[in-house]
Design an enzyme around this catalytic site. Structure first.
Site, PDB file in Angstrom:
ATOM      1  CD  GLN A   1      -2.071  -6.644   8.704  1.00 21.64           C
ATOM      2  OE1 GLN A   1      -1.857  -7.707   8.138  1.00 21.64           O
ATOM      3  NE2 GLN A   1      -1.632  -5.485   8.226  1.00 21.64           N
TER       4      GLN A   1
ATOM      5  CG  HIS B   1      -3.773 -10.583  12.827  1.00 21.45           C
ATOM      6  ND1 HIS B   1      -2.756 -10.257  11.969  1.00 21.45           N
ATOM      7  CD2 HIS B   1      -4.863 -10.751  12.048  1.00 21.45           C
ATOM      8  CE1 HIS B   1      -3.223 -10.237  10.717  1.00 21.45           C
ATOM      9  NE2 HIS B   1      -4.492 -10.524  10.748  1.00 21.45           N
TER      10      HIS B   1
ATOM     11  CD  GLN C   1      12.528  -2.089   1.034  1.00 24.41           C
ATOM     12  OE1 GLN C   1      12.540  -2.458  -0.146  1.00 24.41           O
ATOM     13  NE2 GLN C   1      13.515  -1.430   1.623  1.00 24.41           N
TER      14      GLN C   1
HETATM   15  N1  APR Z   1       8.073   1.742   8.758  1.00 27.42           N
HETATM   16  C1  APR Z   1       7.104   1.375   7.864  1.00 27.42           C
HETATM   17  N2  APR Z   1       7.086   0.168   7.229  1.00 27.42           N
HETATM   18  C2  APR Z   1       8.115  -0.668   7.489  1.00 27.42           C
HETATM   19  C3  APR Z   1       9.165  -0.347   8.373  1.00 27.42           C
HETATM   20  C4  APR Z   1       9.103   0.920   9.024  1.00 27.42           C
HETATM   21  N3  APR Z   1      10.041   1.299   9.887  1.00 27.42           N
HETATM   22  N4  APR Z   1      10.036  -1.399   8.420  1.00 27.42           N
HETATM   23  C5  APR Z   1       9.530  -2.355   7.584  1.00 27.42           C
HETATM   24  N5  APR Z   1       8.383  -1.914   7.021  1.00 27.42           N
HETATM   25  C6  APR Z   1       7.496  -2.627   6.101  1.00 27.42           C
HETATM   26  C7  APR Z   1       8.176  -3.678   5.233  1.00 27.42           C
HETATM   27  O1  APR Z   1       8.681  -3.113   4.049  1.00 27.42           O
HETATM   28  C8  APR Z   1       7.036  -4.653   4.969  1.00 27.42           C
HETATM   29  O2  APR Z   1       6.312  -4.286   3.805  1.00 27.42           O
HETATM   30  O3  APR Z   1       6.578  -3.352   6.901  1.00 27.42           O
HETATM   31  C9  APR Z   1       6.113  -4.485   6.186  1.00 27.42           C
HETATM   32  C10 APR Z   1       6.069  -5.661   7.152  1.00 27.42           C
HETATM   33  O4  APR Z   1       5.506  -6.742   6.468  1.00 27.42           O
HETATM   34  P1  APR Z   1       5.331  -8.170   7.184  1.00 27.42           P
HETATM   35  O5  APR Z   1       6.593  -8.541   7.860  1.00 27.42           O
HETATM   36  O6  APR Z   1       4.781  -9.079   6.156  1.00 27.42           O
HETATM   37  O7  APR Z   1       4.259  -7.891   8.326  1.00 27.42           O
HETATM   38  P2  APR Z   1       2.674  -7.726   8.207  1.00 27.42           P
HETATM   39  O8  APR Z   1       2.261  -7.165   6.891  1.00 27.42           O
HETATM   40  O9  APR Z   1       2.220  -7.014   9.414  1.00 27.42           O
HETATM   41  O10 APR Z   1       2.207  -9.262   8.287  1.00 27.42           O
HETATM   42  C11 APR Z   1       0.846  -9.551   8.296  1.00 27.42           C
HETATM   43  O11 APR Z   1       1.275 -11.861   8.747  1.00 27.42           O
HETATM   44  O12 APR Z   1       2.681 -13.281   9.823  1.00 27.42           O
HETATM   45  C12 APR Z   1       1.419 -12.765   9.830  1.00 27.42           C
HETATM   46  O13 APR Z   1      -0.123 -12.479  11.601  1.00 27.42           O
HETATM   47  C13 APR Z   1       1.093 -12.017  11.102  1.00 27.42           C
HETATM   48  O14 APR Z   1       0.013  -9.877  11.395  1.00 27.42           O
HETATM   49  C14 APR Z   1       0.958 -10.576  10.633  1.00 27.42           C
HETATM   50  C15 APR Z   1       0.549 -10.729   9.193  1.00 27.42           C
END
Ligand code: APR
Length: 245
Positions: free
Chosen positions: A104, A122, A218
């Protein structure tokens, strides 16, 4: 929630002929790229997605939106893939054709770490394109510099090559990701909150008997249906999970 641990998932990695790594922003967090939904540091903690990540927002304020993506591009260009990205790419080198990366992320860090055949659901921060279907004038000369660059002939704007909210994913990339999900025996879901579809639906598309393992420090929306939930980070856990030969 499943209690399968690292050692068991390592066994699944060794046994799986086809593996998919589905990654989200957490995959790049240890490289210094902010996630989206972290309450303090997340991009959406400081900005409203509808102000920056929709076509309407871009048409309403092209310079502001363009500059925000340019800032993100500059930040990403300063960082390096982390041990998680590198472990995935190294596994792919050792086992050509066995692991598919579906991401993503728009930061190209998987690609920069050497992963072949990455499926960027994306889009990419590094692949801008025309906002409106290009006319002859748009193709005839390079875009005029600016925030954003534009066609000197008709004023058509360049836009970031990412998928905005309300937009369809690139159909060929999505179809390839769904095919990889259906064909895999193991899906590692790394660093995603599992809130954004259709990406978050991919773990549900694995075939009967295939396993899903979540890597996330998390809780996420994808934990309950998974066969393993590993509370740790991408850079710490992926080298351990993918070291197995
Ligand atoms: N290693 C693994 N996971 C992690 C780490 C890490 N070091 N740090 C944070 N996380 C986890 C968090 O706990 C959270 O569940 O990564 C996740 C990030 O979630 P989001 O910020 O929601 O990102 P994502 O799931 O990629 O978002 C999906 O949403 O905003 C849109 O297009 C955008 O591609 C993105 C999509």
């Amino acid at each position: 929630m499943s209690t399968a641990g690292v050692a068991e998932v390592q066994r699944w990695v060794r046994a799986a002929r086809r593996i998919v790594v589905l990654s989200g922003a957490g995959m790049s967090q240890e490289s210094g790229v902010p996630t989206f939904r972290d309450a303090q540091t997340g991009l959406w903690a400081h900005h409203r997605p509808e102000d920056l990540a929709t076509e309407d927002a871009f048409r309403a304020a092209p310079s502001m939106v363009w500059d925000w993506y340019a800032m993100r591009r500059a930040k990403v260009a300063e960082v390096e893939p982390n041990a998680g990205h590198r472990a995935v790419a190294a596994f792919q080198r050792r086992h050509p054709g066995r692991l598919t990366v579906v991401t993503q992320n728009v930061d190209d860090l998987h690609q920069r770490s050497g992963s072949p055949g990455v499926l960027p659901l994306h889009g990419s921060l590094f692949a801008d394109r025309w906002l409106d279907p290009p006319r002859a004038c748009c193709q005839a000369q390079p875009p005029q510099p600016g925030h954003p660059p534009r066609c000197a002939g008709c004023g058509n704007l360049r836009r970031p090559g990412v998928v905005w909210f309300g937009e369809a994913l690139p159909p060929d990339v999505l179809a390839a990701a769904q095919a990889a999900a259906t064909a895999c025996e193991l899906m590692l879901v790394v660093g995603t909150s599992g809130l954004v579809y259709p990406a978050a639906g991919l773990p549900g598309e694995v075939s009967a008997g295939a396993r899903v393992a979540v890597v996330n420090p998390q809780p996420s929306a994808l934990d309950d249906p998974a066969q393993a939930v590993l509370r740790g980070t991408a850079a710490a856990l992926l080298p351990a999970l993918l070291a197995a030969d």
